[in-house]
Design a protein around this motif. Structure first.
Motif, PDB file in Angstrom:
ATOM      1  N   SER A   2     -15.008   9.922  24.812  1.00 51.02           N
ATOM      2  CA  SER A   2     -15.444   8.654  25.376  1.00 51.02           C
ATOM      3  C   SER A   2     -16.970   8.328  24.993  1.00 51.02           C
ATOM      4  O   SER A   2     -17.435   7.292  25.479  1.00 51.02           O
ATOM      5  CB  SER A   2     -15.762   9.215  27.021  1.00 51.02           C
ATOM      6  N   PHE A   3     -17.510   9.084  24.134  1.00 53.37           N
ATOM      7  CA  PHE A   3     -18.997   8.779  23.766  1.00 53.37           C
ATOM      8  C   PHE A   3     -19.196   7.600  22.863  1.00 53.37           C
ATOM      9  O   PHE A   3     -18.426   7.379  21.712  1.00 53.37           O
ATOM     10  CB  PHE A   3     -19.278   9.986  23.129  1.00 53.37           C
ATOM     11  N   VAL A   4     -20.194   6.824  23.239  1.00 60.54           N
ATOM     12  CA  VAL A   4     -20.418   5.594  22.555  1.00 60.54           C
ATOM     13  C   VAL A   4     -21.753   5.662  21.683  1.00 60.54           C
ATOM     14  O   VAL A   4     -22.066   4.788  20.888  1.00 60.54           O
ATOM     15  CB  VAL A   4     -20.471   4.443  23.522  1.00 60.54           C
ATOM     16  N   ASN A   5     -22.539   6.538  22.058  1.00 61.11           N
ATOM     17  CA  ASN A   5     -23.767   6.555  21.188  1.00 61.11           C
ATOM     18  C   ASN A   5     -23.861   7.902  20.099  1.00 61.11           C
ATOM     19  O   ASN A   5     -25.314   8.261  20.003  1.00 61.11           O
ATOM     20  CB  ASN A   5     -24.877   6.446  22.002  1.00 61.11           C
ATOM     21  N   CYS A   6     -22.882   8.488  19.897  1.00 57.41           N
ATOM     22  CA  CYS A   6     -22.855   9.290  18.699  1.00 57.41           C
ATOM     23  C   CYS A   6     -21.774   9.246  17.727  1.00 57.41           C
ATOM     24  O   CYS A   6     -20.735   8.729  18.330  1.00 57.41           O
ATOM     25  CB  CYS A   6     -23.212  10.781  19.388  1.00 57.41           C
ATOM     26  N   LYS A  45     -18.322  10.349  15.620  1.00 59.91           N
ATOM     27  CA  LYS A  45     -17.054  11.299  16.178  1.00 59.91           C
ATOM     28  C   LYS A  45     -17.473  12.835  15.895  1.00 59.91           C
ATOM     29  O   LYS A  45     -17.099  13.575  16.547  1.00 59.91           O
ATOM     30  CB  LYS A  45     -15.956  10.906  15.552  1.00 59.91           C
ATOM     31  N   GLY A  46     -17.964  13.010  14.650  1.00 59.58           N
ATOM     32  CA  GLY A  46     -18.290  14.688  14.545  1.00 59.58           C
ATOM     33  C   GLY A  46     -19.219  15.210  15.289  1.00 59.58           C
ATOM     34  O   GLY A  46     -19.145  16.270  15.798  1.00 59.58           O
ATOM     35  N   GLU A  47     -20.391  14.331  15.979  1.00 60.60           N
ATOM     36  CA  GLU A  47     -21.304  14.756  16.731  1.00 60.60           C
ATOM     37  C   GLU A  47     -20.692  15.024  18.162  1.00 60.60           C
ATOM     38  O   GLU A  47     -20.690  16.029  19.012  1.00 60.60           O
ATOM     39  CB  GLU A  47     -22.490  13.755  17.146  1.00 60.60           C
ATOM     40  N   ALA A  48     -19.840  14.112  18.503  1.00 61.67           N
ATOM     41  CA  ALA A  48     -18.892  14.330  19.662  1.00 61.67           C
ATOM     42  C   ALA A  48     -18.025  15.493  19.674  1.00 61.67           C
ATOM     43  O   ALA A  48     -17.667  16.288  20.643  1.00 61.67           O
ATOM     44  CB  ALA A  48     -18.033  12.874  20.213  1.00 61.67           C
TER      45      ALA A  48
END
Length: 164
Positions: free
Chosen positions: A12-16, A18-21
């Motif tokens: 769901s994360f829009v401001n990081c 894919k690796g950070e998520a």
């Protein structure tokens, strides 16, 4: 809010990236969360107290944002109000949380901020399920449903600033 899985949260994360998520800490107690009382899922990173995360239903899916807490004010304690749920807290109970903007704007270092309950328990304060202490909730003539709608509108406006 409907229960969500770790996989749904990470996607769901829009401001990081894919690796950070993939690396961010997801709460281990997802099955024990009071989902019926939550408008969004929010949590702090136990290993990095200046980081927090928020995931909320939006449209057909979820929107997640990574947040960073601003340095706390040093000085005499004062009462501050959460911009979402309008709960007041003494001292550090409300923090300025900033989110890197999504996309190219965020890659250029742009961010937006909002004052939120430091524990991200806005939904529980709103419903009286968690006590914010003396003076924590102001008396309002609005119904709970109206308060929830107002909080959702404020959260949507913040997310629009993050994604816009």
């Amino acid at each position: 809010m409907e229960p969500v899985t770790e996989r749904e949260i990470r996607a769901s994360f829009v401001n990081c990236t894919k690796g950070e998520a993939k690396r961010l800490p997801v709460p281990g107690d997802l099955s024990a969360r009071p989902w019926d009382d939550l408008d969004f899922l929010g949590w702090r990173d136990p290993a990095a107290p200046q980081r927090a995360y928020l995931v909320t239903p939006s449209g057909d899916g979820l929107v997640g944002v990574a947040l960073r807490l601003a340095s706390s004010d040093v000085g005499r304690p004062r009462r501050t109000m959460c911009a979402l749920c309008l709960t007041t807290h003494q001292g550090g109970g409300v923090c300025l949380m900033t989110a890197r903007k999504a996309g190219r704007s965020g890659q250029q270092g742009n961010s937006v901020g909002v004052y939120l309950c430091a524990d991200l328990a806005c939904s529980l304060y709103l419903r009286g399920k968690k006590d914010a202490g003396p003076g924590g909730r102001l008396h309002e003539s609005l119904t709970l449903e109206e308060k929830v709608e107002r909080t959702a509108a404020k959260l949507d406006a913040f997310l629009a600033r993050v994604t816009g």
